[in-house]
Design a protein around this motif. Sequence first.
Motif, short mmCIF file in Angstrom:
data_model
loop_
_atom_site.label_atom_id
_atom_site.label_comp_id
_atom_site.label_asym_id
_atom_site.label_seq_id
_atom_site.Cartn_x
_atom_site.Cartn_y
_atom_site.Cartn_z
N ASN A 14 66.55 -4.69 77.53
CA ASN A 14 65.44 -5.16 76.92
C ASN A 14 65.82 -6.44 76.25
N ASN A 15 67.22 -6.56 76.00
CA ASN A 15 67.86 -7.68 75.40
C ASN A 15 69.14 -7.93 75.73
N PRO A 16 69.48 -8.86 77.16
CA PRO A 16 70.80 -8.68 77.62
C PRO A 16 71.86 -9.56 76.77
N SER A 17 71.17 -10.17 75.66
CA SER A 17 72.30 -10.93 74.77
C SER A 17 72.90 -9.83 73.52
N VAL A 18 72.38 -8.86 73.41
CA VAL A 18 73.04 -7.76 72.37
C VAL A 18 74.43 -7.45 72.53
N THR A 19 75.13 -7.64 71.42
CA THR A 19 76.34 -7.26 71.53
C THR A 19 76.58 -5.97 70.46
N PHE A 20 77.80 -5.24 70.47
CA PHE A 20 78.12 -4.30 69.71
C PHE A 20 79.26 -4.27 68.89
N SER A 21 79.64 -3.89 67.84
CA SER A 21 80.70 -4.11 67.04
C SER A 21 80.86 -2.86 66.24
N LYS A 22 82.12 -2.17 66.26
CA LYS A 22 82.60 -1.12 65.33
C LYS A 22 82.34 -1.31 63.94
N VAL A 23 81.55 -0.49 63.09
CA VAL A 23 81.65 -0.60 62.01
C VAL A 23 82.48 0.50 61.13
N SER A 24 82.56 1.70 61.76
CA SER A 24 83.23 2.73 61.18
C SER A 24 83.14 3.87 62.35
N SER A 25 84.53 4.44 62.57
CA SER A 25 84.74 5.42 63.66
C SER A 25 86.20 5.73 63.28
N PRO A 26 86.62 6.88 63.99
CA PRO A 26 88.01 7.08 64.10
C PRO A 26 88.88 5.85 64.82
N ALA A 27 89.85 5.85 64.36
CA ALA A 27 91.13 4.53 64.71
C ALA A 27 90.99 4.61 66.16
N TRP A 28 91.26 5.42 66.78
CA TRP A 28 91.35 5.69 68.32
C TRP A 28 90.26 5.23 69.16
N LEU A 29 88.96 5.42 68.57
CA LEU A 29 87.93 5.02 69.26
C LEU A 29 87.48 3.52 69.35
N ILE A 30 87.23 2.89 70.43
CA ILE A 30 87.05 1.47 70.49
C ILE A 30 85.60 1.43 71.27
N ILE A 31 84.78 0.39 70.55
CA ILE A 31 83.59 0.17 70.73
C ILE A 31 83.52 -1.41 71.56
N ALA A 32 83.23 -1.71 72.79
CA ALA A 32 83.32 -3.05 73.37
C ALA A 32 81.96 -3.63 72.94
N ALA A 33 82.37 -4.84 73.07
CA ALA A 33 81.05 -5.69 72.96
C ALA A 33 79.86 -5.24 73.69
#
Length: 56
Positions: A14-33
């Motif tokens: 619905n919105n191809p320009s949306v990006t994700f970023s990590k706010v809080s989570s365990p140090a080992w978890l990576i959230i890509a853009a």
Amino acid sequence: MPTWQIFRELLASNNPSVTFSKVSSPAWLIIAANGALSGTPTLADVGSIAGASRLR
């Protein structure tokens, strides 16, 4: 299909320009853009996790 993947794909379609970023989570978890999740927990990390991400 995991809930996070369904949400990520629906949002991106619905919105191809949306990006994700990590706010809080365990140090080992990576959230890509693009919202992809990766990482390797240790045995001490086994169990449920909580985290937050930001959408832009």
